[in-house]
Design an enzyme around this catalytic site. Structure first.
Site, PDB file in Angstrom:
ATOM      1  CB  SER A 194       0.389  -1.368  -2.454  1.00 42.30           C
ATOM      2  OG  SER A 194      -0.040  -1.056  -1.133  1.00 42.30           O
ATOM      3  CG  ASP A 195       6.360  -2.692   0.307  1.00 45.17           C
ATOM      4  OD1 ASP A 195       5.970  -2.812   1.483  1.00 45.17           O
ATOM      5  OD2 ASP A 195       7.524  -2.960  -0.040  1.00 45.17           O
TER       6      ASP A 195
END
Length: 278
Positions: A194-195
């Site tokens: 994920s970011d």
């Protein structure tokens, strides 16, 4: 189990006193495949000398909107074919030298004028145009063997149907985009990371940050970047209670395990630090 150490190093390992590199726009300006490979190779060699086996770059977004604050100078081009040609060589330079590369930010930044650090943003291209631009770049780099993909807090209305409170979910929370499009349709077999979970584009969807992180894992994220301290215990408890399918955990573990094996972390004679050579 051996840890894999990760850094961003989007502009090289200069912050550790090694070689600083310019942003992707400068690499794109050279239009040199040899330069792109050597850029990746140099960063890879310096990373391994510090025990880093995974970097969160290169940016694969296309610079389609000059007002976009994320892609801009971090993007290698506005031309998908040029981006594929140069990024594939940069990725090969990294991965030939034992460092997993990550392309970001799926389904593609550089269209909106807003900043996903501050709010959920949107890739508003039609499906035809997305296939021609960002979709083409991500698919080509998947086929060339990139190890990881980072989704952004970005929607893709041309593909999505599911809404929450009347709004399309960002990719980091969208099973449609991560499992349906990326893992199944585009046949990505690597790791989805994920970011940052601290960004406002992610945090605004659930009042409880922890619940958002659990939903991100359920959507198809294999590794979360900067989750809360309670995340791992909560995830384990929900799996034990049968609220999260074991198949989702198996998928994530299998992908991470395969990446560790691919980059030599499971080798019995592996060394954390690798001498820096030419």
């Amino acid at each position: 189990m051996p840890l894999i150490f990760q850094q961003d190093y989007e502009m090289g390992v200069g912050m550790q006193g090694m070689t600083p590199f310019p942003k992707e726009m400068a690499l794109g300006a050279t239009d040199s495949e040899e330069m792109a490979y050597n850029y990746g190779k140099s960063v890879g060699l310096e990373c391994r000398s510090l025990g880093i086996s995974w970097v969160l770059h290169p940016v694969a977004d296309l610079n389609l909107n000059p007002l976009n604050p994320i892609a801009n100078t971090r993007s290698i081009s506005d031309d998908p074919d040029k981006a594929i040609r140069l990024l594939s060589r940069q990725i090969k330079g990294l991965q030939d030298n034992g460092v997993a590369a990550t392309i970001k930010h799926f389904p593609g930044d550089g269209v909106d004028y807003r900043d996903q650090h501050l709010m959920t943003t949107c890739n508003s291209l039609s499906r035809e145009k997305w296939d021609e631009y960002h979709g083409k770049v991500f698919k080509a780099l998947i086929d060339s063997g990139v190890a990881c993909i980072m989704p952004g807090h970005i929607t893709l209305p041309c593909y999505q149907k599911e809404k929450m409170n009347g709004h399309y979910l960002p990719a980091t929370l969208s099973e449609e985009l991560l499992t349906g499009l990326l893992k199944k349709e585009m046949n990505f077999q690597g790791v989805i990371v994920s970011d940052a979970m601290t960004m406002a584009g992610f945090r605004g969807w659930y009042e409880d940050r922890l619940e958002g992180e659990i939903q991100s894992f359920l959507a198809g994220v294999d590794i979360l970047l900067w989750p809360s301290y309670q995340y791992m215990d909560t995830l384990e408890a929900r799996i034990t209670r049968g609220e999260i399918p074991m198949e989702r955990l198996d998928d994530a573990v299998g992908r991470v395990w395969a990446m560790k094996e691919r980059f030599g972390l499971l080798s019995p004679d592996r060394k954390l630090l690798r001498a820096l050579t030419a």
